[in-house]
Design a protein around this motif. Structure first.
Motif, PDB file in Angstrom:
ATOM      1  N   PRO A  21       0.821  -1.208   0.000  1.00  0.00           N
ATOM      2  CA  PRO A  21       0.000   0.000   0.000  1.00  0.00           C
ATOM      3  C   PRO A  21       0.858   1.262   0.000  1.00  0.00           C
ATOM      4  O   PRO A  21       1.961   1.285   0.553  1.00  0.00           O
ATOM      5  CB  PRO A  21      -0.783  -0.114   1.302  1.00  0.00           C
ATOM      6  CG  PRO A  21       0.087  -0.940   2.193  1.00  0.00           C
ATOM      7  CD  PRO A  21       0.725  -1.943   1.277  1.00  0.00           C
ATOM      8  N   GLU A  22       0.345   2.291  -0.610  1.00  0.00           N
ATOM      9  CA  GLU A  22       1.025   3.582  -0.655  1.00  0.00           C
ATOM     10  C   GLU A  22       0.384   4.510   0.364  1.00  0.00           C
ATOM     11  O   GLU A  22      -0.828   4.704   0.367  1.00  0.00           O
ATOM     12  CB  GLU A  22       0.925   4.188  -2.061  1.00  0.00           C
ATOM     13  CG  GLU A  22       1.762   5.445  -2.228  1.00  0.00           C
ATOM     14  CD  GLU A  22       1.806   5.908  -3.672  1.00  0.00           C
ATOM     15  OE1 GLU A  22       1.096   6.884  -3.992  1.00  0.00           O
ATOM     16  OE2 GLU A  22       2.532   5.295  -4.474  1.00  0.00           O
ATOM     17  N   LEU A  23       1.194   5.036   1.245  1.00  0.00           N
ATOM     18  CA  LEU A  23       0.709   5.943   2.274  1.00  0.00           C
ATOM     19  C   LEU A  23       1.163   7.359   1.957  1.00  0.00           C
ATOM     20  O   LEU A  23       2.333   7.593   1.661  1.00  0.00           O
ATOM     21  CB  LEU A  23       1.246   5.535   3.646  1.00  0.00           C
ATOM     22  CG  LEU A  23       0.926   4.117   4.124  1.00  0.00           C
ATOM     23  CD1 LEU A  23       1.539   3.901   5.495  1.00  0.00           C
ATOM     24  CD2 LEU A  23      -0.572   3.878   4.157  1.00  0.00           C
ATOM     25  N   LYS A  24       0.257   8.305   2.037  1.00  0.00           N
ATOM     26  CA  LYS A  24       0.602   9.694   1.789  1.00  0.00           C
ATOM     27  C   LYS A  24       1.259  10.289   3.027  1.00  0.00           C
ATOM     28  O   LYS A  24       0.711  10.235   4.124  1.00  0.00           O
ATOM     29  CB  LYS A  24      -0.635  10.506   1.417  1.00  0.00           C
ATOM     30  CG  LYS A  24      -1.161  10.191   0.018  1.00  0.00           C
ATOM     31  CD  LYS A  24      -2.276  11.140  -0.382  1.00  0.00           C
ATOM     32  CE  LYS A  24      -1.743  12.547  -0.607  1.00  0.00           C
ATOM     33  NZ  LYS A  24      -0.865  12.616  -1.795  1.00  0.00           N
TER      34      LYS A  24
ATOM     35  N   MET B 223       4.754   0.871   1.243  1.00  0.00           N
ATOM     36  CA  MET B 223       5.122  -0.136   2.221  1.00  0.00           C
ATOM     37  C   MET B 223       5.312  -1.475   1.498  1.00  0.00           C
ATOM     38  O   MET B 223       4.379  -1.955   0.853  1.00  0.00           O
ATOM     39  CB  MET B 223       4.020  -0.267   3.273  1.00  0.00           C
ATOM     40  CG  MET B 223       3.675   1.045   3.965  1.00  0.00           C
ATOM     41  SD  MET B 223       5.114   1.756   4.780  1.00  0.00           S
ATOM     42  CE  MET B 223       5.419   0.517   6.029  1.00  0.00           C
ATOM     43  N   PRO B 224       6.483  -2.091   1.579  1.00  0.00           N
ATOM     44  CA  PRO B 224       6.776  -3.292   0.781  1.00  0.00           C
ATOM     45  C   PRO B 224       6.294  -4.599   1.410  1.00  0.00           C
ATOM     46  O   PRO B 224       7.000  -5.599   1.397  1.00  0.00           O
ATOM     47  CB  PRO B 224       8.307  -3.250   0.683  1.00  0.00           C
ATOM     48  CG  PRO B 224       8.718  -2.612   1.967  1.00  0.00           C
ATOM     49  CD  PRO B 224       7.658  -1.593   2.308  1.00  0.00           C
ATOM     50  N   PHE B 225       5.077  -4.589   1.974  1.00  0.00           N
ATOM     51  CA  PHE B 225       4.549  -5.755   2.658  1.00  0.00           C
ATOM     52  C   PHE B 225       3.085  -5.991   2.316  1.00  0.00           C
ATOM     53  O   PHE B 225       2.418  -5.140   1.741  1.00  0.00           O
ATOM     54  CB  PHE B 225       4.678  -5.586   4.186  1.00  0.00           C
ATOM     55  CG  PHE B 225       6.042  -5.189   4.642  1.00  0.00           C
ATOM     56  CD1 PHE B 225       7.123  -6.027   4.457  1.00  0.00           C
ATOM     57  CD2 PHE B 225       6.255  -3.962   5.259  1.00  0.00           C
ATOM     58  CE1 PHE B 225       8.398  -5.660   4.866  1.00  0.00           C
ATOM     59  CE2 PHE B 225       7.520  -3.585   5.672  1.00  0.00           C
ATOM     60  CZ  PHE B 225       8.597  -4.434   5.481  1.00  0.00           C
ATOM     61  N   ARG B 226       2.583  -7.145   2.724  1.00  0.00           N
ATOM     62  CA  ARG B 226       1.161  -7.473   2.617  1.00  0.00           C
ATOM     63  C   ARG B 226       0.493  -7.199   3.976  1.00  0.00           C
ATOM     64  O   ARG B 226       1.027  -7.550   5.016  1.00  0.00           O
ATOM     65  CB  ARG B 226       0.977  -8.941   2.226  1.00  0.00           C
ATOM     66  CG  ARG B 226      -0.439  -9.479   2.426  1.00  0.00           C
ATOM     67  CD  ARG B 226      -0.597 -10.863   1.820  1.00  0.00           C
ATOM     68  NE  ARG B 226      -0.692 -10.767   0.365  1.00  0.00           N
ATOM     69  CZ  ARG B 226      -0.872 -11.803  -0.441  1.00  0.00           C
ATOM     70  NH1 ARG B 226      -0.964 -13.034   0.058  1.00  0.00           N
ATOM     71  NH2 ARG B 226      -0.944 -11.640  -1.751  1.00  0.00           N
ATOM     72  N   TYR B 227      -0.688  -6.583   3.914  1.00  0.00           N
ATOM     73  CA  TYR B 227      -1.455  -6.296   5.122  1.00  0.00           C
ATOM     74  C   TYR B 227      -2.871  -6.842   4.998  1.00  0.00           C
ATOM     75  O   TYR B 227      -3.420  -6.942   3.891  1.00  0.00           O
ATOM     76  CB  TYR B 227      -1.553  -4.779   5.348  1.00  0.00           C
ATOM     77  CG  TYR B 227      -0.251  -4.099   5.646  1.00  0.00           C
ATOM     78  CD1 TYR B 227       0.192  -3.923   6.957  1.00  0.00           C
ATOM     79  CD2 TYR B 227       0.552  -3.619   4.612  1.00  0.00           C
ATOM     80  CE1 TYR B 227       1.406  -3.290   7.223  1.00  0.00           C
ATOM     81  CE2 TYR B 227       1.764  -2.988   4.868  1.00  0.00           C
ATOM     82  CZ  TYR B 227       2.183  -2.824   6.177  1.00  0.00           C
ATOM     83  OH  TYR B 227       3.386  -2.210   6.439  1.00  0.00           O
ATOM     84  N   VAL B 228      -3.479  -7.154   6.140  1.00  0.00           N
ATOM     85  CA  VAL B 228      -4.908  -7.439   6.181  1.00  0.00           C
ATOM     86  C   VAL B 228      -5.635  -6.104   6.110  1.00  0.00           C
ATOM     87  O   VAL B 228      -5.205  -5.125   6.731  1.00  0.00           O
ATOM     88  CB  VAL B 228      -5.282  -8.176   7.485  1.00  0.00           C
ATOM     89  CG1 VAL B 228      -6.797  -8.366   7.592  1.00  0.00           C
ATOM     90  CG2 VAL B 228      -4.577  -9.523   7.552  1.00  0.00           C
ATOM     91  N   THR B 229      -6.728  -6.039   5.357  1.00  0.00           N
ATOM     92  CA  THR B 229      -7.472  -4.785   5.265  1.00  0.00           C
ATOM     93  C   THR B 229      -8.603  -4.745   6.292  1.00  0.00           C
ATOM     94  O   THR B 229      -9.142  -5.786   6.683  1.00  0.00           O
ATOM     95  CB  THR B 229      -8.068  -4.580   3.861  1.00  0.00           C
ATOM     96  OG1 THR B 229      -8.894  -5.710   3.526  1.00  0.00           O
ATOM     97  CG2 THR B 229      -6.967  -4.442   2.824  1.00  0.00           C
ATOM     98  N   ASP B 230      -8.963  -3.541   6.689  1.00  0.00           N
ATOM     99  CA  ASP B 230     -10.094  -3.369   7.604  1.00  0.00           C
ATOM    100  C   ASP B 230     -11.384  -3.253   6.785  1.00  0.00           C
ATOM    101  O   ASP B 230     -11.379  -3.451   5.567  1.00  0.00           O
ATOM    102  CB  ASP B 230      -9.882  -2.158   8.509  1.00  0.00           C
ATOM    103  CG  ASP B 230      -9.740  -0.844   7.732  1.00  0.00           C
ATOM    104  OD1 ASP B 230     -10.151  -0.780   6.548  1.00  0.00           O
ATOM    105  OD2 ASP B 230      -9.225   0.129   8.314  1.00  0.00           O
TER     106      ASP B 230
ATOM    107  N   MET C 170       1.610   3.602  14.102  1.00  0.00           N
ATOM    108  CA  MET C 170       2.552   3.215  13.063  1.00  0.00           C
ATOM    109  C   MET C 170       2.590   4.218  11.919  1.00  0.00           C
ATOM    110  O   MET C 170       3.664   4.556  11.407  1.00  0.00           O
ATOM    111  CB  MET C 170       2.206   1.824  12.529  1.00  0.00           C
ATOM    112  CG  MET C 170       3.194   1.305  11.484  1.00  0.00           C
ATOM    113  SD  MET C 170       4.867   1.099  12.146  1.00  0.00           S
ATOM    114  CE  MET C 170       4.674  -0.397  13.111  1.00  0.00           C
ATOM    115  N   VAL C 171       1.427   4.713  11.493  1.00  0.00           N
ATOM    116  CA  VAL C 171       1.403   5.680  10.389  1.00  0.00           C
ATOM    117  C   VAL C 171       2.199   6.923  10.770  1.00  0.00           C
ATOM    118  O   VAL C 171       2.972   7.449   9.962  1.00  0.00           O
ATOM    119  CB  VAL C 171      -0.040   6.040  10.011  1.00  0.00           C
ATOM    120  CG1 VAL C 171      -0.053   7.188   9.000  1.00  0.00           C
ATOM    121  CG2 VAL C 171      -0.762   4.831   9.430  1.00  0.00           C
ATOM    122  N   GLU C 172       2.040   7.367  12.012  1.00  0.00           N
ATOM    123  CA  GLU C 172       2.779   8.552  12.466  1.00  0.00           C
ATOM    124  C   GLU C 172       4.280   8.278  12.463  1.00  0.00           C
ATOM    125  O   GLU C 172       5.086   9.151  12.090  1.00  0.00           O
ATOM    126  CB  GLU C 172       2.319   8.955  13.863  1.00  0.00           C
ATOM    127  CG  GLU C 172       0.913   9.534  13.934  1.00  0.00           C
ATOM    128  CD  GLU C 172      -0.184   8.488  13.798  1.00  0.00           C
ATOM    129  OE1 GLU C 172      -1.347   8.882  13.575  1.00  0.00           O
ATOM    130  OE2 GLU C 172       0.114   7.273  13.920  1.00  0.00           O
TER     131      GLU C 172
END
Length: 225
Positions: free
Chosen positions: A163-166, A175-182, A193-195
């Motif tokens: 995912p790309e975070l602004k 972010m070079p990983f796989r995440y579970v989505t909400d 973490m975002v901060e």
């Protein structure tokens, strides 16, 4: 086999505990407690046991110890499942009847992967993989819990990859990983973490050595339009 409580174990494979890991471990502690599971963080240097970060984890129900899993679970090696990216067999809901303990080598989220799980693989635990894409440690535990406790197959779990975070209106970081989505389709990350990512991304523009300072983000890409 009748199960009361599953145990999730992270063998800490680093001499230090950085802010990235601390947030992930706190999240694992909180989610494990909410799910009625035990979380053990082991192979810790004695110096880390006395740190404030570890005291906070213990507050959330984590058990922190200096010895390794083969010491304190020496009598149940056949019930321990190592989550191993190199394993031939993927984790399946039926593994809930096979294993009581699920073992993770921290930190899984290195990019590119450094295969630190190999240190645990040599000890002969049964292995399962969570798919072909690298995950952060808290994501790997979350996915395992969904498969084992909720009986959701790996291919039915909602994911987002890289995912790309602004960072701000002009900058973004991938972010070079796989995440579970909400429920809204956003990547599930530890609180704070975002901060932390944004703060480190800001450093990237001021300090080219930034990538060496952030655990698990060795190849973090920051882009500007």
């Amino acid at each position: 086999m009748s199960h009361g409580k599953y145990t999730f174990v992270v063998e800490h494979l680093d001499p230090e505990l950085g802010p990235w890991s601390a947030l992930e471990y706190k999240t694992i502690s909180q989610e494990s407690q909410q799910a009625g599971c035990q979380f053990i963080l082991s192979s810790l240097p004695q110096s880390l046991l006395e740190s404030q970060d570890l005291k906070d984890l213990i507050t959330w129900g984590a058990e922190a110890r200096t010895d390794s899993i083969e010491t304190y679970f020496s009598d149940k090696k056949d019930k321990i499942c190592l989550l191993d990216p190199a394993a031939r067999q993927e984790l399946h809901p039926t593994d809930a009847e096979e294993f009581d303990v699920f073992l993770f080598g921290g930190i899984l989220g290195d990019d590119p992967p450094r295969d630190r799980t190999s240190e645990l693989r040599k000890k002969g635990f049964s292995g399962r993989r969570l798919g072909p894409v690298q995950m952060t440690t808290d994501t790997a535990v979350r996915v395992t819990r969904m498969v084992i406790l909720d009986q959701v197959p790996l291919d039915k779990i909602p994911y987002v990859d890289f995912p790309e975070l602004k960072v701000d209106e002009h900058e973004s970081t991938e972010m070079p990983f796989r995440y579970v989505t909400d429920n809204s389709g956003k990547p599930t990350m530890p609180e704070g973490m975002v901060e932390l990512i944004k703060a480190d991304a800001d450093k990237a523009f001021d300090n080219l050595e930034f990538a060496d300072e952030v655990e698990g983000l060795d190849q973090l890409e920051v882009s500007r339009p």
